[in-house]
Scaffold this motif. Structure first.
Motif, PDB file in Angstrom:
ATOM      1  N   LEU A 136       0.827  -1.204   0.000  1.00 27.94           N
ATOM      2  CA  LEU A 136       0.000   0.000   0.000  1.00 27.94           C
ATOM      3  C   LEU A 136       0.863   1.256   0.000  1.00 27.94           C
ATOM      4  CD1 LEU A 136      -2.786   1.270   0.091  1.00 27.94           C
ATOM      5  CD2 LEU A 136      -2.730   1.093   2.589  1.00 27.94           C
ATOM      6  N   ALA A 137       1.946   1.253   0.789  1.00 35.10           N
ATOM      7  CA  ALA A 137       2.804   2.437   0.870  1.00 35.10           C
ATOM      8  C   ALA A 137       3.404   2.774  -0.494  1.00 35.10           C
ATOM      9  CB  ALA A 137       3.919   2.213   1.893  1.00 35.10           C
ATOM     10  N   GLU A 138       3.851   1.761  -1.213  1.00 35.07           N
ATOM     11  CA  GLU A 138       4.432   1.994  -2.535  1.00 35.07           C
ATOM     12  C   GLU A 138       3.368   2.486  -3.514  1.00 35.07           C
ATOM     13  OE1 GLU A 138       6.325  -1.592  -3.698  1.00 35.07           O
ATOM     14  OE2 GLU A 138       7.770  -1.567  -2.040  1.00 35.07           O
ATOM     15  N   ALA A 145       2.926  11.106  -4.972  1.00 38.50           N
ATOM     16  CA  ALA A 145       4.197  11.830  -4.926  1.00 38.50           C
ATOM     17  C   ALA A 145       4.409  12.731  -6.141  1.00 38.50           C
ATOM     18  CB  ALA A 145       5.364  10.857  -4.772  1.00 38.50           C
ATOM     19  N   PRO A 146       4.105  12.294  -7.361  1.00 39.36           N
ATOM     20  CA  PRO A 146       4.286  13.208  -8.508  1.00 39.36           C
ATOM     21  C   PRO A 146       3.438  14.467  -8.391  1.00 39.36           C
ATOM     22  CG  PRO A 146       4.068  10.943  -9.249  1.00 39.36           C
ATOM     23  CD  PRO A 146       3.712  10.954  -7.796  1.00 39.36           C
ATOM     24  N   ALA A 147       2.195  14.319  -7.910  1.00 44.02           N
ATOM     25  CA  ALA A 147       1.330  15.490  -7.777  1.00 44.02           C
ATOM     26  C   ALA A 147       1.874  16.457  -6.730  1.00 44.02           C
ATOM     27  CB  ALA A 147      -0.084  15.051  -7.405  1.00 44.02           C
ATOM     28  N   LEU A 148       2.386  15.918  -5.615  1.00 46.20           N
ATOM     29  CA  LEU A 148       2.946  16.782  -4.576  1.00 46.20           C
ATOM     30  C   LEU A 148       4.246  17.426  -5.038  1.00 46.20           C
ATOM     31  CD1 LEU A 148       2.281  14.663  -1.369  1.00 46.20           C
ATOM     32  CD2 LEU A 148       1.084  16.701  -2.116  1.00 46.20           C
ATOM     33  N   ALA A 149       5.007  16.730  -5.885  1.00 45.08           N
ATOM     34  CA  ALA A 149       6.269  17.290  -6.362  1.00 45.08           C
ATOM     35  C   ALA A 149       6.042  18.525  -7.218  1.00 45.08           C
ATOM     36  CB  ALA A 149       7.037  16.244  -7.154  1.00 45.08           C
ATOM     37  N   THR A 150       4.922  18.585  -7.908  1.00 50.51           N
ATOM     38  CA  THR A 150       4.651  19.731  -8.779  1.00 50.51           C
ATOM     39  C   THR A 150       4.422  21.018  -7.991  1.00 50.51           C
ATOM     40  OG1 THR A 150       2.260  19.292  -8.806  1.00 50.51           O
ATOM     41  CG2 THR A 150       3.606  18.232 -10.505  1.00 50.51           C
ATOM     42  N   ILE A 151       4.089  20.888  -6.701  1.00 51.81           N
ATOM     43  CA  ILE A 151       3.865  22.098  -5.909  1.00 51.81           C
ATOM     44  C   ILE A 151       4.979  22.320  -4.889  1.00 51.81           C
ATOM     45  CG2 ILE A 151       1.364  21.949  -6.143  1.00 51.81           C
ATOM     46  CD1 ILE A 151       1.239  20.824  -3.322  1.00 51.81           C
ATOM     47  N   ALA A 152       6.009  21.480  -4.915  1.00 50.25           N
ATOM     48  CA  ALA A 152       7.151  21.690  -4.027  1.00 50.25           C
ATOM     49  C   ALA A 152       7.956  22.889  -4.519  1.00 50.25           C
ATOM     50  CB  ALA A 152       8.033  20.440  -3.989  1.00 50.25           C
ATOM     51  N   PRO A 153       8.544  23.643  -3.610  1.00 47.41           N
ATOM     52  CA  PRO A 153       9.295  24.843  -4.013  1.00 47.41           C
ATOM     53  C   PRO A 153      10.375  24.562  -5.052  1.00 47.41           C
ATOM     54  CG  PRO A 153       8.971  24.793  -1.636  1.00 47.41           C
ATOM     55  CD  PRO A 153       8.510  23.466  -2.162  1.00 47.41           C
ATOM     56  N   ASP A 154      11.072  23.430  -4.896  1.00 44.50           N
ATOM     57  CA  ASP A 154      12.140  23.133  -5.846  1.00 44.50           C
ATOM     58  C   ASP A 154      11.737  22.076  -6.870  1.00 44.50           C
ATOM     59  OD1 ASP A 154      11.949  21.025  -4.162  1.00 44.50           O
ATOM     60  OD2 ASP A 154      14.029  21.019  -3.511  1.00 44.50           O
ATOM     61  N   GLY A 155      10.473  21.675  -6.837  1.00 47.35           N
ATOM     62  CA  GLY A 155       9.978  20.713  -7.811  1.00 47.35           C
ATOM     63  C   GLY A 155      10.487  19.301  -7.620  1.00 47.35           C
ATOM     64  N   THR A 156      11.045  19.010  -6.448  1.00 46.21           N
ATOM     65  CA  THR A 156      11.601  17.676  -6.219  1.00 46.21           C
ATOM     66  C   THR A 156      10.524  16.714  -5.739  1.00 46.21           C
ATOM     67  OG1 THR A 156      12.176  18.247  -3.943  1.00 46.21           O
ATOM     68  CG2 THR A 156      13.860  18.616  -5.640  1.00 46.21           C
ATOM     69  N   THR A 158      10.017  13.907  -3.049  1.00 43.53           N
ATOM     70  CA  THR A 158      10.589  13.315  -1.843  1.00 43.53           C
ATOM     71  C   THR A 158       9.614  12.321  -1.244  1.00 43.53           C
ATOM     72  OG1 THR A 158       9.714  15.159  -0.551  1.00 43.53           O
ATOM     73  CG2 THR A 158      11.983  15.345  -1.329  1.00 43.53           C
ATOM     74  N   ALA A 159      10.148  11.486  -0.363  1.00 41.97           N
ATOM     75  CA  ALA A 159       9.347  10.405   0.204  1.00 41.97           C
ATOM     76  C   ALA A 159       8.197  10.950   1.045  1.00 41.97           C
ATOM     77  CB  ALA A 159      10.233   9.500   1.052  1.00 41.97           C
ATOM     78  N   LEU A 160       7.073  10.266   0.963  1.00 41.35           N
ATOM     79  CA  LEU A 160       5.900  10.611   1.743  1.00 41.35           C
ATOM     80  C   LEU A 160       5.714   9.576   2.838  1.00 41.35           C
ATOM     81  CD1 LEU A 160       3.441  11.358  -1.194  1.00 41.35           C
ATOM     82  CD2 LEU A 160       4.866  12.990   0.035  1.00 41.35           C
ATOM     83  N   SER A 161       5.194  10.028   3.962  1.00 41.14           N
ATOM     84  CA  SER A 161       4.899   9.125   5.066  1.00 41.14           C
ATOM     85  C   SER A 161       3.457   9.350   5.497  1.00 41.14           C
ATOM     86  CB  SER A 161       5.851   9.389   6.239  1.00 41.14           C
ATOM     87  OG  SER A 161       5.495   8.604   7.373  1.00 41.14           O
ATOM     88  N   TYR A 162       2.649   8.269   5.487  1.00 37.92           N
ATOM     89  CA  TYR A 162       1.244   8.371   5.871  1.00 37.92           C
ATOM     90  C   TYR A 162       1.061   7.813   7.270  1.00 37.92           C
ATOM     91  CZ  TYR A 162       0.610   9.249   0.913  1.00 37.92           C
ATOM     92  OH  TYR A 162       0.703   9.785  -0.348  1.00 37.92           O
ATOM     93  N   SER A 163       0.392   8.584   8.125  1.00 39.93           N
ATOM     94  CA  SER A 163       0.237   8.186   9.523  1.00 39.93           C
ATOM     95  C   SER A 163      -1.201   7.874   9.911  1.00 39.93           C
ATOM     96  CB  SER A 163       0.769   9.296  10.441  1.00 39.93           C
ATOM     97  OG  SER A 163       0.091  10.529  10.178  1.00 39.93           O
ATOM     98  N   SER A 177       3.172  13.205   6.288  1.00 35.23           N
ATOM     99  CA  SER A 177       4.183  14.263   6.308  1.00 35.23           C
ATOM    100  C   SER A 177       5.167  14.073   5.163  1.00 35.23           C
ATOM    101  CB  SER A 177       4.930  14.268   7.646  1.00 35.23           C
ATOM    102  OG  SER A 177       5.621  13.044   7.842  1.00 35.23           O
ATOM    103  N   ARG A 178       5.805  15.152   4.799  1.00 37.53           N
ATOM    104  CA  ARG A 178       6.883  15.136   3.805  1.00 37.53           C
ATOM    105  C   ARG A 178       7.968  16.075   4.290  1.00 37.53           C
ATOM    106  NH1 ARG A 178       6.359  17.827  -1.995  1.00 37.53           N
ATOM    107  NH2 ARG A 178       6.588  19.627  -0.615  1.00 37.53           N
ATOM    108  N   ASP A 179       9.119  15.520   4.575  1.00 39.23           N
ATOM    109  CA  ASP A 179      10.242  16.308   5.107  1.00 39.23           C
ATOM    110  C   ASP A 179       9.839  17.096   6.345  1.00 39.23           C
ATOM    111  OD1 ASP A 179      11.853  15.375   3.078  1.00 39.23           O
ATOM    112  OD2 ASP A 179      11.502  17.109   1.784  1.00 39.23           O
ATOM    113  N   GLY A 180       9.017  16.492   7.207  1.00 42.83           N
ATOM    114  CA  GLY A 180       8.606  17.137   8.446  1.00 42.83           C
ATOM    115  C   GLY A 180       7.388  18.020   8.325  1.00 42.83           C
ATOM    116  N   ASP A 181       6.967  18.308   7.117  1.00 40.41           N
ATOM    117  CA  ASP A 181       5.775  19.134   6.920  1.00 40.41           C
ATOM    118  C   ASP A 181       4.547  18.226   6.809  1.00 40.41           C
ATOM    119  OD1 ASP A 181       7.252  21.530   6.821  1.00 40.41           O
ATOM    120  OD2 ASP A 181       7.739  21.176   4.700  1.00 40.41           O
ATOM    121  N   ARG A 182       3.568  18.486   7.673  1.00 44.64           N
ATOM    122  CA  ARG A 182       2.404  17.633   7.718  1.00 44.64           C
ATOM    123  C   ARG A 182       1.336  18.119   6.733  1.00 44.64           C
ATOM    124  NH1 ARG A 182       2.432  13.940  11.239  1.00 44.64           N
ATOM    125  NH2 ARG A 182       0.187  13.639  11.077  1.00 44.64           N
TER     126      ARG A 182
END
Length: 248
Positions: A136-138, A145-156, A158-163, A177-182
């Motif tokens: 499920l995580a994969e 992840a691709p959709a979130l990358a399009t709105i990241a400041p640097d367009g990268t 990164t790994a997502l963690s679902y809690s 969270s992604r890089d500590g941002d929830r």
């Protein structure tokens, strides 16, 4: 666990007096053997389950030929590759198995793909218990992840963690969270024509921000081995009915 093999339909039953004792004994022996082989095969496909009920309907000639014209299984508390499922029900027809090998102690094998009708219930507790499953995580990472990358400041990307996971009528809600941002991600689910699962108008909200960010909708091709006929999402569970092809 319980396994039953119903008797031959009344219209096809013969006079018990006309049936020889050896024939009746052989039929019962093969029926029990097939029942045990089916239950062992089913248990081998999952990591664990709480209850399993299997029902087989077949006439003598079909049983002796290794053909199961109708089989039904009902299971609860199923864990498959880390995915927790409250209830699973399946019905399949015209199943050909390796009877000649089964009678020699070999495990059951399907001699050809089986098309089955399936009904699955995934409660909220099961969904949360499944979040850390690699399967499920994969899948979630590949989806969002691709959709979130399009709105990241640097367009990268990164790994997502679902809690945490929750449900609202018609849509799935994921917190992580992604890089500590929830963030909280919400998306409707629509099976469309059955083969393509549609994630329509997903929305993302970062912690501390009231404004939702609209993500582009997308669809996932489930392949020609799966078809979803009905999908219902309530506050308590996801209920899905459809068809799948079993080749294992």
């Amino acid at each position: 666990m319980s396994v039953t093999v119903p008797s031959t339909p009344p219209s096809d039953r013969r006079d018990p007096k006309a049936e020889s004792a050896p024939q009746a004994t052989r039929r019962q022996w093969v029926s029990r053997l097939l029942s045990r082989a089916v239950s062992l095969w089913l248990k081998a496909q999952v990591e664990s389950l709480d209850e399993l009920h299997v029902e087989i309907a077949a006439r003598d000639r079909q049983i002796f030929g290794g053909i199961l014209p109708w089989i039904s299984l009902k299971a609860s508390g199923v864990v498959y590759r880390g995915l927790h499922l409250s209830a699973v029900e399946m019905h399949a027809t015209n199943i050909r198995v390796n009877l000649s090998e089964i009678v020699r102690g070999k495990p059951l094998q399907l001699l050809e793909p089986v098309r089955a009708e399936a009904w699955v219930v995934w409660q909220v507790l099961d969904l949360n218990a499944s979040l850390q499953a690699p399967l499920l995580a994969e899948a979630l990472d590949d989806l969002f992840a691709p959709a979130l990358a399009t709105i990241a400041p640097d367009g990268t990307r990164t790994a997502l963690s679902y809690s945490h996971a929750s449900l609202e009528p018609g849509q799935l809600c994921l917190s992580g969270s992604r890089d500590g941002d929830r963030f909280t991600l919400k998306t409707p689910l629509d099976p469309g024509d059955g083969r393509f699962l549609s994630f329509g108008a997903p929305s993302l909200t970062w912690e501390g921000q009231a404004t939702e960010i609209a993500l582009a909708p997308f669809t996932v091709d489930l392949g020609d081995q799966v078809r979803i006929d009905h999908l219902d999402i309530t506050l308590e569970a996801i209920a899905c009915r459809g068809h799948l092809e079993i080749t294992a």
